[in-house]
Design a protein around this motif. Sequence first.
Motif, PDB file in Angstrom:
ATOM      1  N   ASP A   1       0.838  -1.207   0.000  1.00  0.00           N
ATOM      2  CA  ASP A   1       0.000   0.000   0.000  1.00  0.00           C
ATOM      3  C   ASP A   1       0.871   1.255   0.000  1.00  0.00           C
ATOM      4  OD1 ASP A   1       0.935  -0.627   2.541  1.00  0.00           O
ATOM      5  OD2 ASP A   1      -0.888   0.032   3.566  1.00  0.00           O
TER       6      ASP A   1
ATOM      7  N   SER B   1       2.588   1.621  -3.483  1.00  0.00           N
ATOM      8  CA  SER B   1       1.657   2.103  -4.506  1.00  0.00           C
ATOM      9  C   SER B   1       1.367   3.585  -4.336  1.00  0.00           C
ATOM     10  CB  SER B   1       0.351   1.303  -4.439  1.00  0.00           C
ATOM     11  OG  SER B   1       0.576  -0.059  -4.737  1.00  0.00           O
TER      12      SER B   1
ATOM     13  N   ARG C   1       4.414   5.648  -5.438  1.00  0.00           N
ATOM     14  CA  ARG C   1       4.540   5.704  -6.892  1.00  0.00           C
ATOM     15  C   ARG C   1       3.885   6.960  -7.469  1.00  0.00           C
ATOM     16  NH1 ARG C   1       1.535   1.188 -10.362  1.00  0.00           N
ATOM     17  NH2 ARG C   1      -0.220   2.337  -9.473  1.00  0.00           N
TER      18      ARG C   1
ATOM     19  N   ALA D   1       3.437  -3.025  -8.655  1.00  0.00           N
ATOM     20  CA  ALA D   1       2.921  -1.981  -7.761  1.00  0.00           C
ATOM     21  C   ALA D   1       3.777  -0.724  -7.804  1.00  0.00           C
ATOM     22  CB  ALA D   1       2.869  -2.501  -6.325  1.00  0.00           C
ATOM     23  N   GLY D   2       5.032  -0.870  -8.265  1.00  0.00           N
ATOM     24  CA  GLY D   2       5.964   0.244  -8.156  1.00  0.00           C
ATOM     25  C   GLY D   2       6.532   0.741  -9.464  1.00  0.00           C
TER      26      GLY D   2
END
Length: 278
Positions: free
Chosen positions: A139, A142, A145, A208-209
Motif C-alpha cells: 500500500d 503504490s 509511486r 505496484a511500483g
Amino acid sequence: MSLKRLGVIGCGGIADVVLTTLAKEIATPLAQVSLLVPTQFVGQARALLDRLGDKLAVSRSSHTDVASLLADNPDAVAECASHVAVHDYGPAILEAGRDLIVISIGSLSDEALYTRLAQAATTGGARLVLPAGALGGIDALSAARLSGLESVVYTGRKPPKAWKGTPAEKLLALDTIKEPVVFFEGSARMAATVYPFNANVAATLAIAGIGLDSTQVRLVADPGIERNVHEFAVRSACGDFAVKLEGRPSPANPKTSLLAGYSVARELINRAGGSVVI
C-alpha cells in the motif's frame, strides 16, 4: 462487490489455507464453492471440500475444465495454482465477466500474457486483482509511486532447501553451503522468469511500483535462516522507506510463504463481508 459464489483454481497448500480460513472467518457459508483441478487431483479436491463441508459452502463441486467451472456462475475466481494456470484459464475467466484474483503474479512478467489478461478484463467488464501475497508495505509503495519513484530494490533470502528444483541448483551446492550466497542479481522481470516459483514477490513489487525492468532483485541462499525473508527498500519523492518480513514457509511447499494464502483469503473475506480492510 459481493461474494456468494467462489471459484478456486487448485487444491494444494495455498488453496487449503484460503478455503480453511474462509470457512473459519465468514459469518455465513457461501452459496457455492467450485474447484478447478487437473483430473489426477479430483480426489484431493473433493477431500478438501468434504473436510470443510457446510461451514464453507452450501454447495461444493470440483471440475477439470474451465467451462464447467464458469457454468457454476462464480462471482470471482481465485488462482491458487501456478503460472501455467494463469496462462491457460485466466483470459477465459475474465472474458466471462468474472474477477480473477492471481497469486502467481510472476506469470505477469510475460508481457504478452499481461496484455492478453488486461484485454480480456476490458472485454468482460471484470477485474484482474493482484493481492500482496507474501509481502507487506505494498500500500505504501503504490502510494509513493504517485509521487514519483527513484528506486526499488528487493532482496529475497530463503533457506537452501527452498531453492531446490530451481536453476540455483546448478550454481550452488545447496546441501553444503555454510554462508549466505547471493546467486542472482538482475531485474524483477528476469527474476520472475528464471525463478518463477520463488520470485512472485519481486513481480508484485514491480507491478505496484517502478516496473519489471527497473525494479532490482537480489536472491540469496542463506543456511542460517529457516524462514523466507523478504526485504525491499524504496526511494521516492515523498519519502524513503524499507520493509522486512520474515515469513514462515508453507508446509506444503517451502518455495512459497504461508502468508501468500492468507493474502488471498483476506481479499475474499473483504468481498464476503460488510466492511473492507485495506
